[in-house]
Write a protein that holds these residues in place. Structure first.
Motif, PDB file in Angstrom:
ATOM      1  N   ASP A   5     -14.082   7.963   5.934  1.00 57.10           N
ATOM      2  CA  ASP A   5     -12.815   7.313   5.575  1.00 57.10           C
ATOM      3  C   ASP A   5     -11.621   8.171   5.983  1.00 57.10           C
ATOM      4  OD1 ASP A   5     -14.314   5.358   4.500  1.00 57.10           O
ATOM      5  OD2 ASP A   5     -13.511   5.494   2.463  1.00 57.10           O
ATOM      6  N   ARG A  15      -1.413   4.097  -4.682  1.00 56.33           N
ATOM      7  CA  ARG A  15      -2.364   2.983  -4.784  1.00 56.33           C
ATOM      8  C   ARG A  15      -3.689   3.349  -4.116  1.00 56.33           C
ATOM      9  NH1 ARG A  15      -0.856  -3.205  -3.199  1.00 56.33           N
ATOM     10  NH2 ARG A  15      -2.920  -4.038  -3.595  1.00 56.33           N
ATOM     11  N   LEU A  16      -3.577   4.057  -3.009  1.00 51.87           N
ATOM     12  CA  LEU A  16      -4.784   4.467  -2.294  1.00 51.87           C
ATOM     13  C   LEU A  16      -5.594   5.444  -3.151  1.00 51.87           C
ATOM     14  CD1 LEU A  16      -6.321   4.331   0.406  1.00 51.87           C
ATOM     15  CD2 LEU A  16      -4.986   6.307   1.155  1.00 51.87           C
ATOM     16  N   MET A  35       0.852  -1.201   0.000  1.00 53.03           N
ATOM     17  CA  MET A  35       0.000   0.000   0.000  1.00 53.03           C
ATOM     18  C   MET A  35       0.883   1.245   0.000  1.00 53.03           C
ATOM     19  SD  MET A  35      -3.024   1.381   0.098  1.00 53.03           S
ATOM     20  CE  MET A  35      -3.988  -0.124   0.214  1.00 53.03           C
ATOM     21  N   ASN A  36       0.488   2.193  -0.777  1.00 54.88           N
ATOM     22  CA  ASN A  36       1.133   3.498  -0.749  1.00 54.88           C
ATOM     23  C   ASN A  36       0.089   4.545  -1.164  1.00 54.88           C
ATOM     24  OD1 ASN A  36       0.994   3.450  -3.603  1.00 54.88           O
ATOM     25  ND2 ASN A  36       2.869   2.214  -3.620  1.00 54.88           N
ATOM     26  N   LEU A  37       0.502   5.808  -1.107  1.00 51.80           N
ATOM     27  CA  LEU A  37      -0.467   6.873  -1.377  1.00 51.80           C
ATOM     28  C   LEU A  37      -1.028   6.773  -2.787  1.00 51.80           C
ATOM     29  CD1 LEU A  37       0.866  10.160   0.269  1.00 51.80           C
ATOM     30  CD2 LEU A  37      -0.991   8.672   1.002  1.00 51.80           C
ATOM     31  N   ALA A  39      -7.189   3.662  -6.002  1.00 55.86           N
ATOM     32  CA  ALA A  39      -8.324   2.847  -5.558  1.00 55.86           C
ATOM     33  C   ALA A  39      -9.577   3.714  -5.418  1.00 55.86           C
ATOM     34  CB  ALA A  39      -7.994   2.176  -4.229  1.00 55.86           C
ATOM     35  N   TYR A  40      -9.404   4.917  -4.880  1.00 51.38           N
ATOM     36  CA  TYR A  40     -10.561   5.798  -4.730  1.00 51.38           C
ATOM     37  C   TYR A  40     -11.073   6.273  -6.091  1.00 51.38           C
ATOM     38  CZ  TYR A  40     -10.651   6.118   0.335  1.00 51.38           C
ATOM     39  OH  TYR A  40     -10.803   5.834   1.665  1.00 51.38           O
ATOM     40  N   LEU A  61      -0.513  13.792   5.959  1.00 46.71           N
ATOM     41  CA  LEU A  61      -0.586  12.611   5.095  1.00 46.71           C
ATOM     42  C   LEU A  61      -1.943  12.550   4.387  1.00 46.71           C
ATOM     43  CD1 LEU A  61       1.120  10.054   4.377  1.00 46.71           C
ATOM     44  CD2 LEU A  61      -0.282   8.832   6.021  1.00 46.71           C
ATOM     45  N   LEU A 105     -11.207   8.066   9.525  1.00 45.08           N
ATOM     46  CA  LEU A 105     -10.660   6.738   9.859  1.00 45.08           C
ATOM     47  C   LEU A 105      -9.145   6.704   9.645  1.00 45.08           C
ATOM     48  CD1 LEU A 105     -11.172   3.614  10.374  1.00 45.08           C
ATOM     49  CD2 LEU A 105     -10.947   3.442   7.899  1.00 45.08           C
ATOM     50  N   MET A 106      -8.713   7.315   8.543  1.00 50.00           N
ATOM     51  CA  MET A 106      -7.267   7.337   8.278  1.00 50.00           C
ATOM     52  C   MET A 106      -6.523   7.999   9.427  1.00 50.00           C
ATOM     53  SD  MET A 106      -7.217   8.229   4.202  1.00 50.00           S
ATOM     54  CE  MET A 106      -5.461   8.556   4.105  1.00 50.00           C
ATOM     55  N   GLU A 129     -18.565  12.153   0.629  1.00 47.71           N
ATOM     56  CA  GLU A 129     -18.899  10.743   0.846  1.00 47.71           C
ATOM     57  C   GLU A 129     -17.862  10.059   1.730  1.00 47.71           C
ATOM     58  OE1 GLU A 129     -19.123   8.804  -2.917  1.00 47.71           O
ATOM     59  OE2 GLU A 129     -20.714  10.107  -3.654  1.00 47.71           O
ATOM     60  N   ASP A 171     -12.904   3.497  -7.656  1.00 50.73           N
ATOM     61  CA  ASP A 171     -14.141   3.214  -6.929  1.00 50.73           C
ATOM     62  C   ASP A 171     -15.308   4.032  -7.476  1.00 50.73           C
ATOM     63  OD1 ASP A 171     -15.522   1.870  -4.782  1.00 50.73           O
ATOM     64  OD2 ASP A 171     -15.664   3.835  -3.829  1.00 50.73           O
ATOM     65  N   ALA A 195     -20.685   9.393  10.790  1.00 45.26           N
ATOM     66  CA  ALA A 195     -20.498   8.507   9.637  1.00 45.26           C
ATOM     67  C   ALA A 195     -21.115   7.132   9.879  1.00 45.26           C
ATOM     68  CB  ALA A 195     -19.020   8.371   9.343  1.00 45.26           C
TER      69      ALA A 195
END
Lengths: 231, 426
Positions: B327, B5-6, B1-3, B9-10, B340, B330-331, B323, B13, B426
């Motif tokens: 998340d 990839r994150l 995982m890295n920024l 992914a979003y 970050l 959560l991060m 939305e 999505d 949330a």
């Protein structure tokens, strides 16, 4: 070579011996309203404690204070001997990520990521190295060995709950906080989840604090903190 | 995982929104790119065509028309000028070089231009095959002419009267191809070049004229489209080095010997009864000002599109972040610092705008290449998508900056998110 046992890494020696949680003269107010007031409360290292109380009694607020998501209006909160309020915000974020595992009532799994990547995210954000084998072993340990590639939307409530538990454990925390982990589950799943939490916390050498109003899980905990309904 | 990839992914999505935002941005960037490319190549082409020509001397009329016909070969000439008057200019001590241009016919839609080999030297043209013309009725084909006609060395062809390509054929005056030019990227590519004497010879009168060459008003470019001539019988009488007494040319391309000529020469030329002087630099600037207005209008449309796209980035990110407030909180709970989280969102905005920028550049360049393939005028003007206009480099910081600016408001809002209340909601 066998994969390492999930969550069984060495406990950080930095805080060894300190109580997992210590509250002293805690007050949390919003404007004139006092949301929470506790003179003293402590959870020993590797201890298991239940925070009980009806809805609105401040259970979630207490967990948020313990995680440093909110700061007390007065008093001190020591987690593994460290005063959260004395840290800078950035230090507190990093400390929280490395020391505390949080299981939310709403779970908060990242829907854009697979189950495995939800665990990877937790390790990445704290700069922790975990191999794929370690993460898969952890998923195996919570009974989700076959669901590593699934998206949160494809999981049942019980499976999602177990992913949230695995994520809380992935950084081998000193303290696991769980907010109403069984309230949405039937008896069988509630039992599975609570036993899983206790077992994994035991393996990881972590203290466990569960906030709930679910009387079904009382038998598993000796230390209890009852919060009143009045704020 | 890295920024990265994150962020990816979003973006994946919410694939539909991501694709639409990228397409909208790409459309704006492509429009601006086409405008920049066309404008750049137009300016570059005009600059190359007028290089080495300080003054064009031709018949009185519109100076822009004179430049367009004699230099760019895209308009009809203003008329012809007597060689005798043109020679006054040629012999002037302030003139370093004067190249004659004589027009009047076409072959296969390409202009036949009578001139001197110095024109090739001035343009830096090289022969791909064969040699330069050495006698009347020998022709050298431009690269585009050779390619389009399929004619090769030794082949013969005849010109059609007039520049429209619909006049009668000078069947009795065939040209012989003696050379083919390598591509020059200038108007020479689509010209058939020959000696000035060839033009005179083709248009010589049918009957012997003991008093000299044909009357000026009956011969030369466009002026002799009445079909009254009978050619061919006198061709042997037109000596290459001895032009008829009343011979005409269409224009002279003049190079000054000194800056002083810029002051004196135009005045001298305009004082002649049938001559006018036109400055290519001045007329080209005028032309660019006219064309430039259209380009500016299109550029404005492109900028509006890019701005609209930036707004769509703003809306897309705002909605996405709304939305994802849970998340993002959560991060933070999982150990991410505000910095970050901020970086991960900026990276997402950067990926979005960067993709739109790259796709837009590819679309823009491809569009120009397709235009050049579809329209002869565009290819003849040397348009291609395989060049980079220097102004395009500004698109990089411009579009990325605009995208980041659009993203900054939702990102800052996310940056200030209160963890406890966000997670509770949330």
């Amino acid at each position: 070579m066998a994969a390492p046992s999930p969550g069984s890494g060495p406990v950080t020696s930095e805080f060894a011996g300190a109580a997992a949680v210590t509250l002293e003269g805690l007050r949390y107010t919003i404007g004139p309203r006092t949301i929470l007031a506790l003179e003293y409360w402590s959870v020993p290292d590797r201890g298991r404690a239940l925070v009980l109380g009806p809805s609105g009694s401040g259970k979630t607020t207490l967990l948020q204070l313990l995680a440093g998501l909110a700061l007390p209006s007065a008093g001190r909160i020591l987690i593994a001997g460290r005063d959260l309020a004395a840290m800078s915000e950035g230090d507190r974020d990093v400390f929280r990520g490395r020391t505390i595992g949080f299981v939310f009532q709403a779970l908060h799994l990242v829907r854009a990521l697979s189950v495995l990547d939800n665990l990877r995210l937790a390790t990445f954000l704290t700069g922790t190295e975990r191999s794929r084998e370690e993460l898969e072993a952890l998923l195996q340990a919570v009974g989700l060995g076959e669901r590593a590639g699934a998206r949160p939307a494809d999981l049942s409530q019980g499976e999602a709950q177990r992913v949230a538990i695995a994520r809380a454990l992935v950084n081998r925390p000193r303290l696991i906080l769980a907010d109403e982990p069984t309230s949405a589950l039937d008896d069988r799943n509630a039992r599975t989840v609570i036993e899983l939490l206790l077992a994994r916390a035991e393996e990881a050498g972590a203290a466990l604090v569960v906030a709930t109003h679910d009387a079904r899980i009382l038998p598993w905990f000796e230390q209890r903190l009852e919060l009143g309904s009045g704020r | 995982m890295n920024l990265l990839r994150l962020a990816l992914a979003y973006l994946v999505d919410r694939l539909g929104t991501t694709i639409l935002t990228i397409l909208l941005l790409a459309l704006g960037v492509a429009t601006v790119t086409v405008i920049l490319l066309v404008g750049h190549q137009l300016r570059d082409r005009i600059g190359r065509e007028i290089a080495g020509v300080d003054l064009v001397v031709g018949a009185k009329g519109s100076p822009l028309q004179l430049i367009l016909s004699a230099v760019f070969q895209i308009d009809v000439p203003t008329g012809n000028v007597p060689l005798a008057e043109a020679d006054i200019v040629r012999r002037h001590p302030l003139v370093a070089r004067a190249i004659p241009i004589a027009m009047g016919d076409t072959a296969g839609g390409f202009r036949i231009v009578g001139t001197e080999p110095t024109l090739l030297e001035m343009r830096g043209a090289a022969l791909a095959r064969g040699r330069i013309w050495q006698a009347p009725m020998e022709a050298v084909l431009g690269a585009a002419v050779a390619r389009a006609s399929g004619l090769d060395l030794g082949a013969t062809f005849v010109g059609a009267h007039g520049l429209g390509g619909t006049g009668f054929a000078h069947a009795e005056h065939p040209y012989t191809i003696v050379g083919i030019l390598a591509p020059t990227g200038t108007v020479l590519d689509r010209l058939i070049l020959t000696a000035v004497e060839s033009v005179w010879q083709v248009h010589a009168p049918a009957r012997p004229q003991p008093t000299g060459p044909p009357a000026a008003e009956e011969h030369g470019a466009e002026a002799h489209g009445d079909g009254a001539h009978r050619h061919g019988e006198q061709e042997g009488h037109v000596a290459r080095r001895a032009p008829p007494e009343k011979a005409e040319i269409t224009a002279l391309l003049v190079r000054y010997r000194s800056p002083l000529a810029a002051v004196q020469l135009p005045r001298l030329v305009n004082a002649q009864p049938s001559l006018q002087a036109a400055s290519p630099a001045f007329e080209a600037a005028r032309l660019l000002a006219i064309v430039g207005f259209g380009l500016d209008a299109f550029r404005l449309v492109g900028i509006v599109l890019v701005t609209a796209a930036a707004l769509s980035v703003f809306v897309a990110l705002s909605n996405a972040l709304e939305e994802r407030r849970g998340d993002l909180a959560l991060m933070r709970v999982l150990g991410a610092t505000r910095g970050l989280v901020f970086r991960s969102l900026l990276l997402e905005a950067l990926l979005l705008t960067g993709s739109g920028l790259v796709l837009g550049l590819v679309l823009g360049h491809s569009t120009v290449e397709v235009l050049a393939a579809l329209f002869r005028q565009a290819s003849e003007a040397g348009m291609t998508g395989w060049v980079l206009a220097p102004e395009e480099l500004w698109l990089l910081p411009g579009v990325l900056g605009l995208g980041l600016l659009a993203a900054s408001i939702p990102v800052i809002r996310a940056y200030r998110t209160d963890l406890a209340s966000t997670l509770a909601r949330a």
